[in-house]
Design a protein around this motif. Sequence first.
Motif, PDB file in Angstrom:
ATOM      1  N   UNK A  96       0.831  -1.205   0.000  1.00 30.16           N
ATOM      2  CA  UNK A  96       0.000   0.000   0.000  1.00 30.16           C
ATOM      3  C   UNK A  96       0.865   1.254   0.000  1.00 30.16           C
ATOM      4  N   UNK A  97       1.957   1.236   0.746  1.00 34.27           N
ATOM      5  CA  UNK A  97       2.852   2.393   0.759  1.00 34.27           C
ATOM      6  C   UNK A  97       3.524   2.566  -0.592  1.00 34.27           C
ATOM      7  N   UNK A  98       3.855   1.461  -1.245  1.00 32.51           N
ATOM      8  CA  UNK A  98       4.431   1.550  -2.585  1.00 32.51           C
ATOM      9  C   UNK A  98       3.448   2.196  -3.560  1.00 32.51           C
ATOM     10  N   UNK A  99       2.190   1.751  -3.491  1.00 31.46           N
ATOM     11  CA  UNK A  99       1.166   2.303  -4.382  1.00 31.46           C
ATOM     12  C   UNK A  99       0.964   3.791  -4.098  1.00 31.46           C
ATOM     13  N   UNK A 100       0.953   4.167  -2.831  1.00 31.03           N
ATOM     14  CA  UNK A 100       0.762   5.563  -2.477  1.00 31.03           C
ATOM     15  C   UNK A 100       1.952   6.407  -2.930  1.00 31.03           C
ATOM     16  N   UNK A 101       3.155   5.840  -2.861  1.00 29.91           N
ATOM     17  CA  UNK A 101       4.348   6.538  -3.342  1.00 29.91           C
ATOM     18  C   UNK A 101       4.230   6.779  -4.851  1.00 29.91           C
ATOM     19  N   UNK A 102       3.790   5.764  -5.565  1.00 31.40           N
ATOM     20  CA  UNK A 102       3.574   5.907  -7.013  1.00 31.40           C
ATOM     21  C   UNK A 102       2.537   6.993  -7.290  1.00 31.40           C
ATOM     22  N   UNK A 103       1.452   6.984  -6.523  1.00 30.65           N
ATOM     23  CA  UNK A 103       0.387   7.979  -6.703  1.00 30.65           C
ATOM     24  C   UNK A 103       0.905   9.384  -6.422  1.00 30.65           C
ATOM     25  N   UNK A 104       1.734   9.512  -5.402  1.00 31.04           N
ATOM     26  CA  UNK A 104       2.312  10.824  -5.082  1.00 31.04           C
ATOM     27  C   UNK A 104       3.147  11.332  -6.249  1.00 31.04           C
ATOM     28  N   UNK A 120       2.760  10.672  -9.269  1.00 31.21           N
ATOM     29  CA  UNK A 120       1.853  11.015 -10.374  1.00 31.21           C
ATOM     30  C   UNK A 120       0.942  12.194 -10.022  1.00 31.21           C
ATOM     31  N   UNK A 121       1.153  12.748  -8.807  1.00 35.16           N
ATOM     32  CA  UNK A 121       0.341  13.871  -8.331  1.00 35.16           C
ATOM     33  C   UNK A 121      -1.146  13.504  -8.271  1.00 35.16           C
ATOM     34  N   UNK A 122      -1.422  12.292  -7.784  1.00 35.32           N
ATOM     35  CA  UNK A 122      -2.798  11.796  -7.664  1.00 35.32           C
ATOM     36  C   UNK A 122      -3.032  11.299  -6.242  1.00 35.32           C
ATOM     37  N   UNK A 123      -4.316  11.150  -5.888  1.00 36.18           N
ATOM     38  CA  UNK A 123      -4.597  10.473  -4.632  1.00 36.18           C
ATOM     39  C   UNK A 123      -4.395   8.979  -4.863  1.00 36.18           C
ATOM     40  N   UNK A 124      -4.459   8.210  -3.784  1.00 33.34           N
ATOM     41  CA  UNK A 124      -4.105   6.793  -3.907  1.00 33.34           C
ATOM     42  C   UNK A 124      -5.074   6.031  -4.819  1.00 33.34           C
ATOM     43  N   UNK A 125      -6.337   6.405  -4.822  1.00 36.69           N
ATOM     44  CA  UNK A 125      -7.318   5.735  -5.674  1.00 36.69           C
ATOM     45  C   UNK A 125      -7.017   5.960  -7.139  1.00 36.69           C
ATOM     46  N   UNK A 153      10.245   7.437  10.017  1.00 38.84           N
ATOM     47  CA  UNK A 153      10.453   7.393  11.456  1.00 38.84           C
ATOM     48  C   UNK A 153      10.345   8.788  12.053  1.00 38.84           C
ATOM     49  N   UNK A 154      10.555   9.801  11.230  1.00 40.06           N
ATOM     50  CA  UNK A 154      10.406  11.188  11.669  1.00 40.06           C
ATOM     51  C   UNK A 154       9.009  11.720  11.361  1.00 40.06           C
ATOM     52  N   UNK A 155       8.523  11.460  10.165  1.00 33.83           N
ATOM     53  CA  UNK A 155       7.222  11.962   9.719  1.00 33.83           C
ATOM     54  C   UNK A 155       6.488  10.853   8.982  1.00 33.83           C
ATOM     55  N   UNK A 156       5.577  10.191   9.662  1.00 37.77           N
ATOM     56  CA  UNK A 156       4.886   9.027   9.094  1.00 37.77           C
ATOM     57  C   UNK A 156       3.928   9.400   7.970  1.00 37.77           C
ATOM     58  N   UNK A 157       3.612  10.675   7.827  1.00 36.97           N
ATOM     59  CA  UNK A 157       2.664  11.091   6.784  1.00 36.97           C
ATOM     60  C   UNK A 157       3.322  11.243   5.420  1.00 36.97           C
ATOM     61  N   UNK A 158       4.647  11.099   5.354  1.00 33.01           N
ATOM     62  CA  UNK A 158       5.335  11.221   4.073  1.00 33.01           C
ATOM     63  C   UNK A 158       4.838  10.156   3.099  1.00 33.01           C
ATOM     64  N   UNK A 159       4.494  10.579   1.885  1.00 31.13           N
ATOM     65  CA  UNK A 159       4.034   9.622   0.876  1.00 31.13           C
ATOM     66  C   UNK A 159       5.183   9.150  -0.017  1.00 31.13           C
ATOM     67  N   UNK A 160       6.278   9.904  -0.023  1.00 37.08           N
ATOM     68  CA  UNK A 160       7.448   9.527  -0.823  1.00 37.08           C
ATOM     69  C   UNK A 160       8.706   9.510   0.039  1.00 37.08           C
ATOM     70  N   UNK A 161       8.716   8.666   1.072  1.00 39.44           N
ATOM     71  CA  UNK A 161       9.860   8.669   1.999  1.00 39.44           C
ATOM     72  C   UNK A 161      11.129   8.144   1.344  1.00 39.44           C
ATOM     73  N   UNK A 162      12.251   8.520   1.935  1.00 40.74           N
ATOM     74  CA  UNK A 162      13.544   7.970   1.536  1.00 40.74           C
ATOM     75  C   UNK A 162      13.980   6.947   2.580  1.00 40.74           C
ATOM     76  N   UNK A 163      14.633   5.880   2.109  1.00 42.46           N
ATOM     77  CA  UNK A 163      15.128   4.846   3.018  1.00 42.46           C
ATOM     78  C   UNK A 163      16.650   4.733   2.940  1.00 42.46           C
ATOM     79  N   UNK A 164      17.283   5.783   2.432  1.00 42.95           N
ATOM     80  CA  UNK A 164      18.721   5.739   2.208  1.00 42.95           C
ATOM     81  C   UNK A 164      19.533   5.529   3.477  1.00 42.95           C
TER      82      UNK A 164
END
Length: 295
Positions: free
Chosen positions: A63-71, A73-78, A146-157
């Motif tokens: 779900x987070x992957x899909x939401x990242x993709x949606x972000x 694309x500048x779209x909501x998750x649906x 871990x800092x901001x859970x609302x991020x839709x395009x987080x980095x895991x670097x």
Amino acid sequence: MLSKKEIENLRWVHYNIPDRERNSFISFIKGYLFAKDDKELEHYISRYLSQKYQINIEYTTLLEQIDHYAYNANKDILRGFCILLREIYDCKDEIKQQKGFEYRDDLKNKKEPIIKKPIIDGGIIKVGDIIKLGNTIKEDYKHSKFYNASLRNPSWDLFYPSFKDYKHLSFYFPEKNEMQLTYFGQVRRIFSNSVVKIKHLFLEDEKLIAYTNLFRIEVEKALEQREIEIIKSDYTEIDLTFLKDKVRNYTIGITEYMTLSELIGKWCFDNIPLFNKIWHNYTRDMNGNWCQIRE
């Protein structure tokens, strides 16, 4: 490639997704992809997003992957999911099965003999000294869930090898006879501000080398470039016992991981409370949901 059954599944979802709010949609996709136990479709979508768009697969739920993709694309998750399904349906590229985690820098082991010239008086540093690692994360934590859970395009670097890692601190592990060391890459920057104690000091090729519980430190250059500092205050040493145990299991072939690089990243992700980061505001539960840490 997708099977005929999976293509029909995509066709069904694409034309029958109701227009509803985000939370309701998340429940819908969970029900469709998970309750129906359609693992092949679930894995295919996840691999597609990972391989084509480099949207993280190791530390991210589908779900987070899909939401990242949606972000992106500048779209909501649906709407993003609808676009994604259409894209996958039309895609002719082969998505390979992933047998394990993919790491951008798969570090190889390097074995070298220990040159035993013990330092009686280390001068600038001595056995028992407490050192603190410099802050190499800086502001990058702001891109972490871990800092901001609302991020839709987080980095895991922070959980991968990086050119921002410590240049003069490396991981090491002694062989059984303790006459050889196994080096396995630079100390990750997620260890920033961690406190460790000097266990041994040696001269190696005329360089002053310090050993902690799991780190090998080229002292003079590390001090010069502010990768470490010697501290006098009463700090708590980071507990690396379990990471060391996992490395030991790896060296004797008892491990479920493919590489030491993967092992370190996964251990750091699972044990981030040990790092005592002041920016650690959220944690992830067993279901993949992010929860705020209560003081």
